[in-house]
Scaffold this motif. Sequence first.
Motif, PDB file in Angstrom:
ATOM      1  N   PHE A 112       0.943  -1.088   0.040  1.00  0.00           N
ATOM      2  CA  PHE A 112       0.030   0.056   0.013  1.00  0.00           C
ATOM      3  C   PHE A 112       0.904   1.157  -0.105  1.00  0.00           C
ATOM      4  CE2 PHE A 112      -2.630  -3.290   2.020  1.00  0.00           C
ATOM      5  CZ  PHE A 112      -3.638  -3.387   1.301  1.00  0.00           C
ATOM      6  N   CYS A 113       0.531   2.158  -0.980  1.00  0.00           N
ATOM      7  CA  CYS A 113       1.561   3.382  -1.243  1.00  0.00           C
ATOM      8  C   CYS A 113       0.873   4.358  -0.558  1.00  0.00           C
ATOM      9  CB  CYS A 113       2.104   3.467  -2.512  1.00  0.00           C
ATOM     10  SG  CYS A 113       2.789   4.974  -2.715  1.00  0.00           S
ATOM     11  N   HIS A 114       1.299   5.173   0.443  1.00  0.00           N
ATOM     12  CA  HIS A 114       0.817   6.221   1.039  1.00  0.00           C
ATOM     13  C   HIS A 114       1.302   7.668   0.416  1.00  0.00           C
ATOM     14  CE1 HIS A 114      -1.844   4.034   4.177  1.00  0.00           C
ATOM     15  NE2 HIS A 114      -0.805   3.107   3.622  1.00  0.00           N
ATOM     16  N   CYS A 115       1.965   7.661  -0.708  1.00  0.00           N
ATOM     17  CA  CYS A 115       2.428   8.949  -0.996  1.00  0.00           C
ATOM     18  C   CYS A 115       1.574   9.843  -1.821  1.00  0.00           C
ATOM     19  CB  CYS A 115       3.497   8.629  -2.078  1.00  0.00           C
ATOM     20  SG  CYS A 115       3.168   8.466  -3.825  1.00  0.00           S
ATOM     21  N   GLU A 116       2.045  11.377  -1.528  1.00  0.00           N
ATOM     22  CA  GLU A 116       1.037  12.195  -2.260  1.00  0.00           C
ATOM     23  C   GLU A 116       0.885  12.154  -4.024  1.00  0.00           C
ATOM     24  OE1 GLU A 116       3.748  12.590  -0.593  1.00  0.00           O
ATOM     25  OE2 GLU A 116       5.050  13.981  -1.554  1.00  0.00           O
ATOM     26  N   ASP A 117       1.880  11.664  -4.546  1.00  0.00           N
ATOM     27  CA  ASP A 117       1.866  11.385  -6.204  1.00  0.00           C
ATOM     28  C   ASP A 117       0.764  10.555  -6.493  1.00  0.00           C
ATOM     29  OD1 ASP A 117       4.012  13.201  -6.099  1.00  0.00           O
ATOM     30  OD2 ASP A 117       5.233  11.739  -6.626  1.00  0.00           O
ATOM     31  N   CYS A 118       0.726   9.569  -5.866  1.00  0.00           N
ATOM     32  CA  CYS A 118      -0.723   8.348  -6.133  1.00  0.00           C
ATOM     33  C   CYS A 118      -1.964   9.268  -5.733  1.00  0.00           C
ATOM     34  CB  CYS A 118      -0.406   7.397  -5.057  1.00  0.00           C
ATOM     35  SG  CYS A 118       0.916   6.317  -5.737  1.00  0.00           S
ATOM     36  N   ARG A 119      -1.841   9.917  -4.645  1.00  0.00           N
ATOM     37  CA  ARG A 119      -3.139  10.670  -4.427  1.00  0.00           C
ATOM     38  C   ARG A 119      -3.537  11.648  -5.303  1.00  0.00           C
ATOM     39  NH1 ARG A 119      -1.362  10.550   1.158  1.00  0.00           N
ATOM     40  NH2 ARG A 119      -0.504  12.766   1.190  1.00  0.00           N
TER      41      ARG A 119
HETATM   42 ZN   LIG Z   1       2.482   6.225  -4.244  1.00  0.00          ZN
END
Ligand SMILES: [Zn+2]
Length: 134
Positions: free
Chosen positions: A27-34
């Motif tokens: 699970f990626c929590h980065c702002e880019d994915c958001r």
């Molecule tokens: Zn991400």
Amino acid sequence: MSDTHHISCDCGSVKLTMQGEPKVRGFCHCEDCRDLLKIPYHSVTAWESDQVTFTSGEQEAATFQHPTKRMQRIYCKHCGETLFNTNAMGWRIISQLLIRKCYNDELPEELKSKMHFFYDRRIVDIDDPLPKRP
Ligand SMILES: [Zn+2]
Ligand SMILES: [Zn+2]
């Protein structure tokens, strides 16, 4: 356990095959994915670009290039579903939720998340037993 997986979009126009093991599953929590996908965090399987091939309907897929980031969204022109997105390394990132849908709502064991990453950038807290990495 299989090292070949098949997915398709909602309307079935675009079909993809993934070969081998994903580079990352988590699970990626980065702002880019958001920013790219408008989701609180991303359930990723990340692949080298040559591990993911179009089985059919490549001409039915369109690409959105993010205006400032080296990221793209590849989506079906007909149903609008995102088949994968790319990151700055050119990896192809396929949502576990899309894979799940294509496997009778059961994510194959070998593609399940092993961790949370970029957890320090999160906007939601997760209470599960998986490791949380910055
Ligand atoms: Zn991400
Ligand atoms: Zn479609």
